[in-house]
Design an enzyme around this catalytic site. Structure first.
Site, PDB file in Angstrom:
ATOM      1  N   HIS A  72       0.784  -1.246   0.000  1.00 16.22           N
ATOM      2  CA  HIS A  72       0.000   0.000   0.000  1.00 16.22           C
ATOM      3  C   HIS A  72       0.813   1.292   0.000  1.00 16.22           C
ATOM      4  O   HIS A  72       0.266   2.347  -0.297  1.00 16.22           O
ATOM      5  CB  HIS A  72      -0.962   0.069   1.188  1.00 16.22           C
ATOM      6  CG  HIS A  72      -1.782  -1.146   1.420  1.00 16.22           C
ATOM      7  ND1 HIS A  72      -2.512  -1.748   0.429  1.00 16.22           N
ATOM      8  CD2 HIS A  72      -1.989  -1.884   2.548  1.00 16.22           C
ATOM      9  CE1 HIS A  72      -3.145  -2.798   0.933  1.00 16.22           C
ATOM     10  NE2 HIS A  72      -2.842  -2.902   2.208  1.00 16.22           N
ATOM     11  N   ASP A 227       3.867  -8.144   0.911  1.00 14.37           N
ATOM     12  CA  ASP A 227       4.379  -9.005   1.972  1.00 14.37           C
ATOM     13  C   ASP A 227       3.448 -10.164   2.309  1.00 14.37           C
ATOM     14  O   ASP A 227       3.920 -11.290   2.531  1.00 14.37           O
ATOM     15  CB  ASP A 227       4.710  -8.188   3.219  1.00 14.37           C
ATOM     16  CG  ASP A 227       3.584  -7.271   3.668  1.00 14.37           C
ATOM     17  OD1 ASP A 227       2.497  -7.290   3.080  1.00 14.37           O
ATOM     18  OD2 ASP A 227       3.821  -6.506   4.630  1.00 14.37           O
TER      19      ASP A 227
END
Length: 467
Positions: A72, A227
């Protein structure tokens, strides 16, 4: 022996693992810290990466590299490829108001889930771009390209060859708020709605596609991933598994064959790093809940765990709702933590320790419920992250989650997932490599629904106040 490298550029640090491509055996590794804060200069990630690579003995002998990175984060580049401003990270909540505006403008939560599978919250990149447009219009106007932390690092590893060479993957693109996992396309209208104009966006590569070569080398660069998708790949998660990660954030995600679209906003409809999908629930408060409780009680984590296990489940009715840094699920960016049921009996370190562990896990259990409501079939929990080192967390988790819990050996699963992807790109095989893993521990316990019921009552009081 062919070698590959996997990189994890997380919120707190950068890790590099060099592994044998055939067996997955760890050959060497390195690590370097990132600055604290929710607004970070991308150059700090690059410096940390160089330090971690040096500690890992360099990359001169590796044949492929891939990067897993925090999702993000907003990285804005100008026409020459220079960073416009410090990156706003996933845990920067200043764009909460922008999220509300964007939801309203498009016609409500369902319009967003139809478009991109997720309802905007302050974490998503699209909301940060709207904040930039409204609060720093000059920087917004200078922005010629937008990418994510792992995209930027991959591009830098390739030698910064031009904005048109920026690349990403499905997993990380699905967390922007302007790419659709269902269609596989960018929604440029949503990008323009947020930023105020169009911009260069990274090419979205398939899981086996290469993003180029390492500068000054013939080593291939994988597409990398976010991730959470990289960790799922590193764990070899399959259908029936939910990965619960207790790091800076708390994450529960499941492998799925079809995209999800949850208009409630609890489940983000992300993609994974294998061509499948990764419906995901994220909380802002995870391992740091344990850090805060240990600090408050003046003990280390081992003693916090011992204290928590010294009292019965339910902590005598004491409940901690751990919204210590605001919260994303539920969407309460300005909330604070609260204790409920405090009595003379429960005003002890042991009961508080137990309440901290149970409150942390109850928030993730709510997330697992949301995943099953979206059709995920969950048979077991894979528990990873720094918080999973706690014996109290391990032993309490199956009772709170109501499912068996498997704890893989401590490892760098984001970096390992990137390394597996690097082998996949190198081999061109239909599936990623299978690496044997030893040292997995299993935990089971009788479910304690009363713990979750009391937590739900306390959480409901907070929701009533803000509702």
């Amino acid at each position: 022996m062919a070698l590959v490298a996997g990189i994890d550029s997380s919120t707190q640090s950068c890790k590099v693992v060099v592994r044998d491509a055939d067996t997955g055996e760890l050959v060497r590794e390195g690590r370097a810290s990132h600055p604290d804060g929710t607004e970070v200069a991308p150059a700090a990630w690059w410096d940390a990466l160089q330090e971690a690579i040096a500690q890992a003995g360099g990359l001169d002998d590796v044949e492929a590299v891939a990067v897993g990175g925090q999702q993000h984060g907003m990285v804005c580049l100008d026409e020459s490829g220079e960073v416009v401003r410090d990156a706003l990270l996933w845990n920067d909540t200043r764009s909460a108001g922008a999220a509300t505006e964007l939801i309203r403008e498009l016609g409500g939560p369902s319009a967003w889930t139809d478009a991109v599978g997720s309802v905007p919250v302050a974490s998503l990149t699209v909301t940060k771009l709207r904040w930039l447009r409204d609060n720093e219009p000059e920087n917004a106007a200078r922005t010629a390209a937008v990418c994510l932390p792992h995209d930027w690092l991959t591009w830098r590893l390739a030698g910064s060859p031009g904005l048109e060479a920026l690349a990403t993957d499905r997993g990380d693109a699905s967390g922007t708020g302007y790419w659709s996992p269902a269609t596989g396309d960018y929604r440029r209208d949503l990008l323009e709605r947020a930023l105020g104009h169009d911009a260069v966006l990274p090419r979205v590569l398939g899981p086996r596609e290469s993003a180029g070569t390492l500068a000054g080398s013939s080593a291939l660069l994988g597409a990398g991933s976010g991730d959470n998708a990289a960790a799922a790949l590193g764990l070899g998660a399959a259908q029936g598994d939910v990965v619960v990660s207790l790091g800076t954030s708390g994450v529960a995600c499941a492998i799925a064959d079809a995209p999800s679209a949850d208009a409630s906003g609890l489940v983000a409809g992300f993609a994974d790093a294998t061509g499948r999908f990764l419906p995901l629930v994220c909380t802002l408060n995870a391992a740091r809940v344990l850090d805060g409780a240990a600090r408050l009680l003046g003990v280390d984590h081992a003693e916090l765990s011992r204290l928590a296990l010294s009292v019965p489940a339910g902590a005598g009715g004491l409940v901690l709702v751990p919204y210590l840094e605001g919260e994303r699920t539920p969407d309460l960016p300005n909330a604070t933590g609260s204790l409920h049921g405090l009595t003379l009996e429960t005003m002890t370190p042991a009961f508080l320790a137990r309440a901290a562990v149970e409150g942390l896990l109850c928030g993730l259990a709510d997330g697992i419920d949301a995943l099953t409501a979206q059709g995920a079939v969950i048979e077991r929990v894979l528990l990873i992250g720094g918080g999973a080192k706690s014996e109290a967390v391990r032993r309490t988790a199956p009772a709170v989650f109501g499912r068996p819990v498997v704890v893989p050996p401590a490892g760098e699963y984001v970096a390992d997932g990137a390394a597996r992807q690097a082998v996949w790109v190198l081999s061109g095989a239909d599936e990623p490599p299978v690496w044997a893993r030893e040292g997995t521990e299993s935990y089971d316990a009788e479910a304690t629904p009363a713990v979750r019921e009391r937590y739900a009552e306390a959480r409901g009081k907070i929701l009533d106040k803000v509702g």
